[in-house]
Write an enzyme that holds these catalytic residues in place. Structure first.
Site, mmCIF file in Angstrom:
data_model
loop_
_atom_site.group_PDB
_atom_site.id
_atom_site.type_symbol
_atom_site.label_atom_id
_atom_site.label_comp_id
_atom_site.label_asym_id
_atom_site.label_seq_id
_atom_site.Cartn_x
_atom_site.Cartn_y
_atom_site.Cartn_z
ATOM 1 N N ASP A 142 -4.347 2.076 34.752
ATOM 2 C CA ASP A 142 -3.139 1.423 34.263
ATOM 3 C C ASP A 142 -2.854 0.084 34.954
ATOM 4 O O ASP A 142 -2.340 -0.825 34.321
ATOM 5 C CB ASP A 142 -1.925 2.369 34.422
ATOM 6 C CG ASP A 142 -0.693 1.830 33.726
ATOM 7 O OD1 ASP A 142 -0.830 1.357 32.587
ATOM 8 O OD2 ASP A 142 0.399 1.871 34.323
ATOM 9 N N CYS A 203 -0.652 6.163 5.609
ATOM 10 C CA CYS A 203 0.117 6.958 6.587
ATOM 11 C C CYS A 203 1.064 6.032 7.336
ATOM 12 O O CYS A 203 0.648 5.016 7.889
ATOM 13 C CB CYS A 203 -0.801 7.661 7.583
ATOM 14 S SG CYS A 203 0.155 8.636 8.792
ATOM 15 N N CYS A 206 4.224 7.478 12.030
ATOM 16 C CA CYS A 206 4.703 7.037 13.347
ATOM 17 C C CYS A 206 5.825 6.017 13.195
ATOM 18 O O CYS A 206 6.826 6.063 13.921
ATOM 19 C CB CYS A 206 3.566 6.494 14.206
ATOM 20 S SG CYS A 206 2.543 5.257 13.389
ATOM 21 N N CYS A 226 11.487 -0.066 21.888
ATOM 22 C CA CYS A 226 10.765 1.187 22.140
ATOM 23 C C CYS A 226 11.502 2.016 23.202
ATOM 24 O O CYS A 226 11.836 1.506 24.282
ATOM 25 C CB CYS A 226 9.350 0.855 22.602
ATOM 26 S SG CYS A 226 8.422 2.289 23.148
ATOM 27 N N CYS A 253 9.078 8.647 25.569
ATOM 28 C CA CYS A 253 9.303 9.189 24.228
ATOM 29 C C CYS A 253 7.944 9.577 23.659
ATOM 30 O O CYS A 253 6.950 8.881 23.878
ATOM 31 C CB CYS A 253 9.955 8.111 23.357
ATOM 32 S SG CYS A 253 10.081 8.553 21.609
ATOM 33 N N CYS A 256 6.303 9.262 18.201
ATOM 34 C CA CYS A 256 5.239 8.754 17.317
ATOM 35 C C CYS A 256 3.970 9.585 17.465
ATOM 36 O O CYS A 256 3.227 9.780 16.497
ATOM 37 C CB CYS A 256 4.976 7.267 17.562
ATOM 38 S SG CYS A 256 4.381 6.838 19.195
ATOM 39 N N CYS A 260 2.066 12.214 14.497
ATOM 40 C CA CYS A 260 0.754 11.748 14.041
ATOM 41 C C CYS A 260 -0.118 12.914 13.563
ATOM 42 O O CYS A 260 -0.370 13.856 14.324
ATOM 43 C CB CYS A 260 0.053 11.010 15.173
ATOM 44 S SG CYS A 260 -1.578 10.404 14.712
#
Ligand code: SF4
Length: 359
Positions: A142, A203, A206, A226, A253, A256, A260
């Site tokens: 990260d 689709c 999300c 977000c 969160c 989404c 999926c």
């Protein structure tokens, strides 16, 4: 479809063995060849445009990464390949809809993945340096300035879904990414055929599930809307337009990802660091509202991702969740927080009381 974890690069058995020994079975290599450089140019232009539009919010570090996000050689001189590793963190929820609690995103239920995955990659790097003393190796989890998802895609790990997360056939989108940069030449494991598939045509799940409208287009996220950004990265006041839409989320969160259809293949992680709950899937709002100061907060959340926002932002989040969930029993605590020394906390406590009809 070939499960990624069964698709071994076959070019460097010691790498395969080392990663497997750490329980890391999803990995691939993005070689810094002409094909990757050609793909990097439009991706970098898109990144620049996203930053210029201000969609990254207050994440200034993303601005600093702008010139190097697609240039691993700027991070490790002489870099010739990026080994990308995926680590499953999926767990099933066990505590649905408990009153007066706030939801925590799955990735944060257990130990901090920076430590848990980072220590595994560092062990692999130590061994690689012994085996290949003339080559350079550097690992990241990260914290690298690189666009992890771009290199994951070009290592054949998966593809970037509409919601901007990487989706693999092995773990869906429930996995952490880590990288090992190396000066060693390794062949790419990117695949030409669509091993991992792609978002089904039409689709929009999300985007439709996101209560704050953060997914504004395919691969386009307005981080400022977000809930993950707002609860973790954003330190200031949250706009009154967004507060009622945030529900009971206090840290991150998962909406989404939960919506999926490609996540139906998810299976529970075998990594013990993520299975042992440190923060857990739901935090009692009373516990968060009672956090006296940063020191108490650090003691409670040391070694977990929840450490990042700090006490004031997390109490802010708990105030919003208390207001949204109608937790009237928390009113005395909220009342006390209207006199907190921190203005951010005072403001959100007052808002929550008003929402509960207590002012
Ligand atoms: S919900 Fe649909 S559009 Fe969104 S990432 Fe999943 S498959 Fe793609």
């Amino acid at each position: 479809m070939i499960p990624r974890e069964d698709y071994f690069p076959g070019t460097d058995p010691s790498l395969t063995e080392l990663l497997h020994a750490e329980g890391l079975r999803l990995f691939g290599v993005a070689a810094l060849d002409d094909s990757l450089r050609r793909a990097a140019a439009p991706a970098a232009a898109q990144y620049t445009e996203w930053i210029a539009a201000g969609l990254h919010g207050e994440m200034a570090y993303l601005e600093r990464h702008e010139g190097i996000a697609y240039r691993p050689e700027a991070v490790l001189p002489g870099c010739r390949a990026v080994i990308v590793v995926g680590c499953n963190y999926y767990q099933e929820p066990r505590r649905e809809n408990e009153p007066a609690t706030g939801r925590v995103a799955r990735y944060a239920w257990g130990r901090d993945y920076h430590n848990a995955l980072g220590k595994r990659l560092r062990r692999v790097v130590r061994r690689l340096r012994e085996v290949h003393p003339d080559d350079g190796f550097r690992s990241f989890v990260d914290a690298s300035p690189l666009s992890e998802r771009f290199f994951a895609e070009h290592a054949g790990i998966g593809y970037t879904g509409r919601h901007t997360l990487t989706i693999s056939s092995a773990y869906g989108s429930w996995f952490f990414l880590g990288e090992i940069l190396t000066t060693r030449s390794l062949p790419s494991t990117a695949v030409d055929e669509p091993v991992h598939g792609g978002c089904p045509t039409n689709c929009l799940r999300c985007g439709e599930i996101c209560p704050t409208g953060a997914l504004t287009g395919y691969h386009r996220m307005d981080a400022r809307r977000c809930i993950s950004y707002l609860t973790i990265e954003h330190r200031g006041s949250i706009s009154e337009e967004l507060r009622p839409l945030m529900g009971d989320w206090v840290f991150g969160c998962d909406l989404c990802q939960e919506a999926c259809p490609l996540n139906v293949r998810s299976r529970v992680t075998a990594v013990e660091d993520f299975r042992v709950h440190r923060a857990g899937e739901r935090m009692p709002l009373a516990e968060l509202l009672d956090m006296a100061d940063d020191e108490a907060y650090r003691r409670r959340f040391a070694g977990t991702p929840l450490l990042r926002p700090g006490r004031n932002a997390m109490v802010r989040n708990a105030c919003i969740a208390a207001g949204n969930t109608g937790a009237a029993a928390l009113s005395p605590r909220l009342q006390r927080l209207t006199n907190d020394r921190n203005p951010l906390v005072r403001e959100h406590a007052q808002w929550a009381l008003a929402r509960l009809g207590q002012t």
